[in-house]
Design a protein around this motif. Structure first.
Motif, PDB file in Angstrom:
ATOM      1  N   LEU A  98      32.284  40.663  50.402  1.00  0.00           N
ATOM      2  CA  LEU A  98      31.257  41.243  48.852  1.00  0.00           C
ATOM      3  C   LEU A  98      31.315  42.824  49.013  1.00  0.00           C
ATOM      4  O   LEU A  98      31.403  43.540  48.560  1.00  0.00           O
ATOM      5  N   GLU A  99      30.477  43.149  50.586  1.00  0.00           N
ATOM      6  CA  GLU A  99      30.976  45.485  50.533  1.00  0.00           C
ATOM      7  C   GLU A  99      32.304  45.198  50.719  1.00  0.00           C
ATOM      8  O   GLU A  99      32.539  46.079  49.934  1.00  0.00           O
ATOM      9  N   PHE A 100      33.055  45.104  51.060  1.00  0.00           N
ATOM     10  CA  PHE A 100      34.841  44.716  50.996  1.00  0.00           C
ATOM     11  C   PHE A 100      35.183  44.995  49.839  1.00  0.00           C
ATOM     12  O   PHE A 100      35.538  46.332  49.051  1.00  0.00           O
ATOM     13  N   GLN A 101      34.670  44.641  48.554  1.00  0.00           N
ATOM     14  CA  GLN A 101      35.274  44.342  47.341  1.00  0.00           C
ATOM     15  C   GLN A 101      34.226  45.452  46.673  1.00  0.00           C
ATOM     16  O   GLN A 101      34.604  45.690  45.666  1.00  0.00           O
ATOM     17  N   THR A 102      33.345  45.230  47.150  1.00  0.00           N
ATOM     18  CA  THR A 102      32.242  46.649  46.081  1.00  0.00           C
ATOM     19  C   THR A 102      32.190  48.334  46.713  1.00  0.00           C
ATOM     20  O   THR A 102      32.426  48.569  46.213  1.00  0.00           O
ATOM     21  N   LYS A 134      31.674  49.414  49.702  1.00  0.00           N
ATOM     22  CA  LYS A 134      30.484  49.115  50.639  1.00  0.00           C
ATOM     23  C   LYS A 134      31.015  49.635  51.904  1.00  0.00           C
ATOM     24  O   LYS A 134      30.634  50.005  52.839  1.00  0.00           O
ATOM     25  N   GLN A 135      31.862  48.767  52.163  1.00  0.00           N
ATOM     26  CA  GLN A 135      32.797  48.789  53.610  1.00  0.00           C
ATOM     27  C   GLN A 135      34.016  49.364  53.511  1.00  0.00           C
ATOM     28  O   GLN A 135      35.380  49.247  52.638  1.00  0.00           O
ATOM     29  N   GLN A 136      34.831  50.260  54.044  1.00  0.00           N
ATOM     30  CA  GLN A 136      36.350  50.885  54.655  1.00  0.00           C
ATOM     31  C   GLN A 136      37.157  49.827  54.662  1.00  0.00           C
ATOM     32  O   GLN A 136      37.138  49.176  55.343  1.00  0.00           O
ATOM     33  N   ASP A 137      38.017  49.463  54.883  1.00  0.00           N
ATOM     34  CA  ASP A 137      39.698  49.317  54.374  1.00  0.00           C
ATOM     35  C   ASP A 137      39.884  49.460  55.974  1.00  0.00           C
ATOM     36  O   ASP A 137      40.499  50.504  56.206  1.00  0.00           O
ATOM     37  N   ARG A 162      31.296  36.057  53.976  1.00  0.00           N
ATOM     38  CA  ARG A 162      30.946  36.472  52.860  1.00  0.00           C
ATOM     39  C   ARG A 162      30.298  37.568  52.242  1.00  0.00           C
ATOM     40  O   ARG A 162      30.162  38.516  51.025  1.00  0.00           O
ATOM     41  N   VAL A 163      29.094  37.953  53.309  1.00  0.00           N
ATOM     42  CA  VAL A 163      28.409  39.147  52.867  1.00  0.00           C
ATOM     43  C   VAL A 163      29.496  40.620  53.161  1.00  0.00           C
ATOM     44  O   VAL A 163      29.505  41.843  52.551  1.00  0.00           O
ATOM     45  N   ASN A 164      30.344  40.803  54.300  1.00  0.00           N
ATOM     46  CA  ASN A 164      31.310  40.791  54.900  1.00  0.00           C
ATOM     47  C   ASN A 164      32.515  41.108  53.831  1.00  0.00           C
ATOM     48  O   ASN A 164      32.996  42.513  53.170  1.00  0.00           O
TER      49      ASN A 164
END
Length: 95
Positions: free
Chosen positions: A76-80, A82-85, A72-74
């Motif tokens: 959400l980070e992807f959605q916002t 904060k994390q690259q595809d 879930r955290v991963n």
């Protein structure tokens, strides 16, 4: 008393005695006693297995919760952003 007559009487007595022992050995109260004996012997082991299974279930639930939370955290980070595809990452970049 003659020998054959004596043998016949002895055979009748032993047959009746054997039948009485058979009936006594298979009496319902004896069966219930044997069942109680079996339960008394096997119950502690079954209780230990139950305890072990409950402990493993708790550990599994904790691990499942941790994995779900991390996913879930991963996500959400992807959605916002904060994390690259991973598909769009620089191919020259090494970890």
């Amino acid at each position: 008393m003659e020998e054959p007559e004596m043998q016949l009487k002895v055979k009748k007595v032993t047959d009746k005695f054997t039948e009485s022992l058979y009936v006594l050995a298979n009496e319902p109260s004896v069966a219930l006693f044997r069942l109680q004996e079996h339960v008394r012997r096997s119950l502690p082991e079954l209780a230990q297995h139950k305890s072990d299974m409950q402990s493993w279930e708790e550990q599994s639930q904790g691990a499942i919760y941790t994995v779900e939370y991390a996913c879930r955290v991963n996500f959400l980070e992807f959605q916002t952003g904060k994390q690259q595809d991973p598909e769009n990452e620089d191919p020259g970049k090494s970890w």
